[in-house]
Design a protein around this motif. Structure first.
Motif: not given
Lengths: 234, 751
Positions: A231-233, B243, B261, B742-747
């Motif tokens: 998931k994108v945070e 995104r 968000d 799991q997460t990933i930081k947005a660009n």
């Protein structure tokens, strides 16, 4: 032990950034696979049967919190912990990467459910029942299970077989996107994607290489055929 | 050889296995396993072929296109129609449950006549001839006596030919007509009309937007056309471009807020102020073209919005100036951006809120732009829909009945569950006793039908003919067609067919207004007009071929027929504070009822698949819950499952408590959709209905029900009732060191 697979190795990719948690996959699965509906009692007894479920995790409390959703189904592990413990070989691995459950063989020891780290195997504590007339909605392509055996997600094996036969009849290879399990077909934001990972032109192959991809509980070494995208945070 | 008994066989088998393991050679050959592997057998042995029929879903007003798999006359699966432009092959949980509506064990399959006291449930089956004869005779007699205006037909909002048949019938007959929907869209349409000059809902291009601010529009769950919006949301997140960012401004933590968000919890009813404050920042900081600013403020510039400076509204709205500023800047810079308004309409200042929100779209130039909103074509006079009447009209109707000012002699009801949806304070049940005869067209017994003298059973969605001009549409003309997919389960008649049959017996004037013998014919008539007007008449061999091709693909649409328009910005709306029923001292909480993800406004309550679908956030199924901020609940010594009395100035009800970590303190959420007392085996006596205790407050100008304007207090009953919920059915496996989510930081998305 790595398996020698046929032309196909079925894989599902679940994009957590698309998933909204709407439950469309859950109901689609129950409709396709003749899962008798979960009564209120089953919720109280913690015996709800959902081959695919959407788990919700709270992260923090007001005002600094959020909720995360994750659809969880049988991971169709390549090294499946459920398989070696079955005394009657009711659960085993097929040549296309599916972890298949043979209902007539199952004697209900529930060892497999006990050994599954993902908790996606369900025991039929009761004879499933449909009130009069509602049995009409049963899918003729899927066995109705009976009391005392284990059941679980089959990646909609009946649809895979149908897709193969259709391709054969039309004298062609299976195309990417031809075969869709019920959950994948329903999913409104297209968070679920299904295909043959051996086909390097397929969407699942491409998405599995994505930098967001990971597998559930990877350190257990189960090597699942379900790939999650992070998931994108914000 | 004597036959081997089962017991003997097991003995022998056991012995030989033991022997084999002693010898250390216990291996099954893999080939042997594969050869008899029956995982392919049951699924393989199906005789017969399946048919697929394209039709329309009937579970919510969006009416997506579906295809139904029919095997040997049984409908076995519903799937999204990949060709239909609204949902493009996708489907929600409610759509799947069409099957259970069709095969429900408690469907009414024969006309029922009330034999005892009305409401006693003492129904006897009668024939269709008797039933239709009774209604025709009553209608004819009233008309002959010049009392046709004491007949009221109440339906759910209708579109397409169904609306045409209904409207013509009531006009020719001379009776009254009203459409009913519990959580009406009256304010939304009025606001669209006053800002965009059109009360047809536009197409919100969520898929291509880059920044979305949604003011309480729960578009991923129940708002307007959720499947279409969720499909767009998928592309908005991970389509073939950067995104998008979603900001949800809403006092309740909805499913859309959970996916946003950024979720900003404002004070209820302050959405319009916030929208104008965002506009103030954009105008004052010159974040958009100066021509646009001049047009938007009618030449007054930043002065016009001075009173909405973030510092001035932060106290009232509960949102800090800093947050307002940052959202406004992103909204203006990360275009194309879109402002949606949903729950903001549920207040006494709903129209102001919605107008202020929709006006933002002008400021950022999103009208008629990709990633903004597109207008939908206006319906032709033939296809004019019948929209829901605002609550104020229903309140007046009930008042007139009670005071006997405008009595009714005959009430005809079609899928309008007034007794369930109208707040109990206006006393509809008393008013209904003033009506001598009530006829209900229904498939299931609901609270209003239970009060009827006569129930005429109608087909399920999968057995019915129909058409639809979707509203909201996809930005171009669409005609969807509904067709029967299976033989009818009971002896039912479609509502429109009943109307046509009644018209036959009501004299030439009414009869001539409806020149069709069946509803199917009326539909074909409409499609014939389309055929003659289009180039298809040259391409197709005959009308029949054209008709069949339409049934096959589920309708007719033309992607080229888009309409663009860039109207003048509307005048700035005058701010108006929201008012609430109940003093804050006595009633400390704002009650926010919301549509249930699975049961919608309760119309899915009789379907067990939907009852058993856990709410996405609380995971509760099969009942009503009260969601309350977990922290404040714990401070008051409350626990999950405590049965609470929820008391408004207009009534009270009971429900079990859910401790919600993300509900703002001071706000209480309750789902609509349970609390049926007359229904079928799956919904009857389950949960409670928050609509019943709402204050009869309305939005001033439109008269729509302000359903979030009621304040409540909570009391403990001392009883406990564990919530049936999915949470805890499987143990949580989210780990600290290797979390399953799991997460990933947005660009940072590129403006």
């Amino acid at each position: 032990m790595p398996e020698q697979y046929s032309l196909y190795k079925w894989t599902m990719v679940i994009d957590l950034d698309r998933c909204t948690g709407c439950q469309a996959c859950v109901v689609a699965c129950q409709a396709e696979n003749n899962i008798s509906f979960n009564t209120e009692d089953r919720f109280h007894q913690h015996r709800v049967m959902e081959w695919i479920r959407v788990e919700r995790y709270w992260d923090g409390e007001f005002p600094q919190g959020r909720a995360h959703f994750i659809p969880i189904l049988c991971q169709h592990c390549n090294n499946a912990p459920c398989e070696p413990v079955c005394p009657v070989y009711a659960t085993h691995h097929n040549e296309e990467g599916l972890n298949v459950q043979t209902y007539p063989r199952c004697i209900g020891t529930r060892f497999c459910a006990n050994n599954c780290p993902y908790q996606v195997r369900f025991f039929n504590f009761w004879q499933p029942q449909w009130p009069s007339r509602m049995h009409n909605q049963l899918n003729p392509n899927v066995t109705v299970r009976y009391r005392g055996i284990i059941e679980k997600c089959s990646f909609c094996v009946q649809r895979i077989n149908q897709g193969k036969r259709r391709a054969q009849r039309e004298g062609r290879q299976i195309r990417d996107g031809d075969i869709m399990p019920a959950c994948v077909q329903a999913c409104p934001p297209s968070a679920l994607i299904f295909g043959n990972i051996k086909d390097t032109a397929s969407r699942v192959y491409r998405l599995a290489q994505d930098k967001r991809s990971y597998r559930l509980l990877a350190d257990l070494g189960t090597d699942p055929n379900v790939v999650y995208l992070k998931k994108v945070e914000y | 050889m004597p036959e081997l008994s089962r017991r003997q066989f097991i003995k022998i088998a056991g012995l030989s296995t033991l022997g084999a393991s002693l010898l250390g050679s216990c291996t099954f050959s893999k080939v042997e396993l594969l050869a008899q592997s029956p995982h392919q057998t049951p699924e393989d042995l199906v005789t017969g072929t399946d048919n697929w029929y394209a039709t329309l879903c009937s579970q919510c007003p969006a009416q997506c296109g579906i295809v139904v798999r029919v095997v040997e006359g049984r409908a076995v699966k519903v799937e999204g129609n990949p060709l239909y432009p609204i949902n493009e092959g996708k489907i929600c949980p409610r759509g799947q449950a069409e099957l259970q509506e069709l095969y429900h064990p408690d469907r009414i399959t024969q006309p029922w006549l009330q034999k005892g006291q009305r409401g006693s449930g003492n129904f006897a089956e009668i024939t269709w001839d008797e039933a239709l004869g009774e209604v025709t005779q009553r209608l004819a007699q009233l008309r002959a006596n010049g009392r046709a205006d004491t007949v009221l037909l109440a339906t759910q909002p209708l579109r397409g030919r169904m609306a045409l048949v209904t409207r013509r019938f009531m006009e020719a007959y001379g009776g009254r007509y009203m459409a009913y929907e519990p959580l009406e869209d009256v304010v939304l349409r009025a606001a669209l009309n006053q800002t965009l000059g059109q009360d047809v809902i536009p197409e919100w291009d969520i898929a291509s937007a880059n920044y979305i601010i949604s003011f309480g529009a729960d578009f991923l769950s129940t708002w307007l056309s959720p499947v279409r919006y969720a499909k767009g949301y998928g592309e908005f997140r991970q389509g073939d471009r950067g995104r998008g960012t979603l900001v949800q401004i809403e006092p309740r933590f909805s499913l859309t807020a959970a996916n946003a968000d950024r979720w900003i919890a404002n004070r209820p009813g302050t959405e319009g102020l916030l929208a104008l404050s965002l506009a103030q920042v954009i105008v004052a900081e010159g974040l958009v073209d100066s021509n646009v600013i001049q047009a938007f403020t009618r030449g007054a510039g930043a002065k016009a919005l001075e009173e909405f400076r973030p510092e001035r509204v932060q106290e009232t709205t509960g949102v800090t100036a800093e947050v307002i500023r940052s959202v406004a800047r992103d909204f203006a810079r990360q275009r194309p951006s879109l402002a949606l308004g949903g729950g903001a309409s549920a207040h006494t200042n709903g129209l102001f809120n919605m107008k202020a929100i929709f006006a933002l779209n002008y400021l950022v130039g999103s009208i008629g732009q990709k990633g903004g909103l597109f207008f939908n074509p206006n319906p032709s006079p033939e296809t004019q829909p019948l929209q829901a009447a605002p609550f104020a009209q229903w309140r007046d109707l009930v008042g007139d009945l009670l005071s006997q000012k405008k009595p009714l002699n005959l009430l005809l009801i079609h899928k309008a569950n007034l007794a369930y949806g109208l707040p109990s304070s206006i006393n509809l049940s008393q008013a209904l006793t003033q009506v001598p005869f009530i006829v209900s067209f229904a498939s299931f017994l609901d609270e209003t039908s239970a009060q009827a003298n006569l129930i005429l059973p109608t087909p399920a969605g999968l057995e019915d003919w129909g058409d639809d001009i979707p509203d909201p549409g996809p930005g171009y003309k669409v005609l969807g067609l509904r067709q029967p997919t299976v033989y009818p389960v009971g002896d039912t008649k479609a509502f429109a067919d009943i109307i046509l049959a009644l018209a036959q017996g009501l004299g030439p004037e009414v009869k001539n207004a409806l020149p069709w013998t069946s509803f199917r014919e009326a539909l074909q008539d409409g499609v014939r007009n389309l055929y003659q007007a289009s180039a298809e008449s040259q391409r197709r061999a005959s009308f029949t071929e054209f008709w069949q091709s339409l049934l096959q693909q589920g309708g007719s649409w033309n992607l080229q027929e888009r309409i663009g328009s860039q109207g003048e910005p509307p005048p700035l709306p005058q701010p108006e504070p929201a008012s609430f029923a109940g003093e804050a001292n006595d009633y400390p909480y704002n009650l926010i009822p919301f549509l249930s993800n699975a049961l919608y406004d309760g119309r899915g309550g009789h379907l067990p698949w939907l009852q058993a679908t856990p709410d996405p956030l609380t995971t509760v199924a099969w009942t009503t819950w009260v969601e309350m901020n977990a922290q404040s609940a714990r401070e008051q010594g409350l626990q999950e499952g405590d049965v609470m009395i929820i008391e408004s100035p207009y009534g009270s009800l009971e429900a079990a408590l859910y401790l919600h970590p993300l509900m703002p303190p001071g706000v209480i959420g309750m789902p609509v959709g349970q609390g049926y007392w007359a229904g079928d085996r799956y919904s009857k006596g389950r949960g409670t209905n928050p609509l019943a205790i709402l204050a009869p407050l309305t939005d001033g100008e439109t008269g729509a029900l302000a359903w979030a304007a009621t304040r409540i207090r909570l009391r403990k009953t001392g009883r406990r009732s564990p919530l049936p919920k999915f949470e805890g059915v499987v143990s949580a496996i989210q780990l600290e060191d290797e979390p399953i989510i799991q997460t990933i930081k947005a660009n940072p998305s590129t403006p």
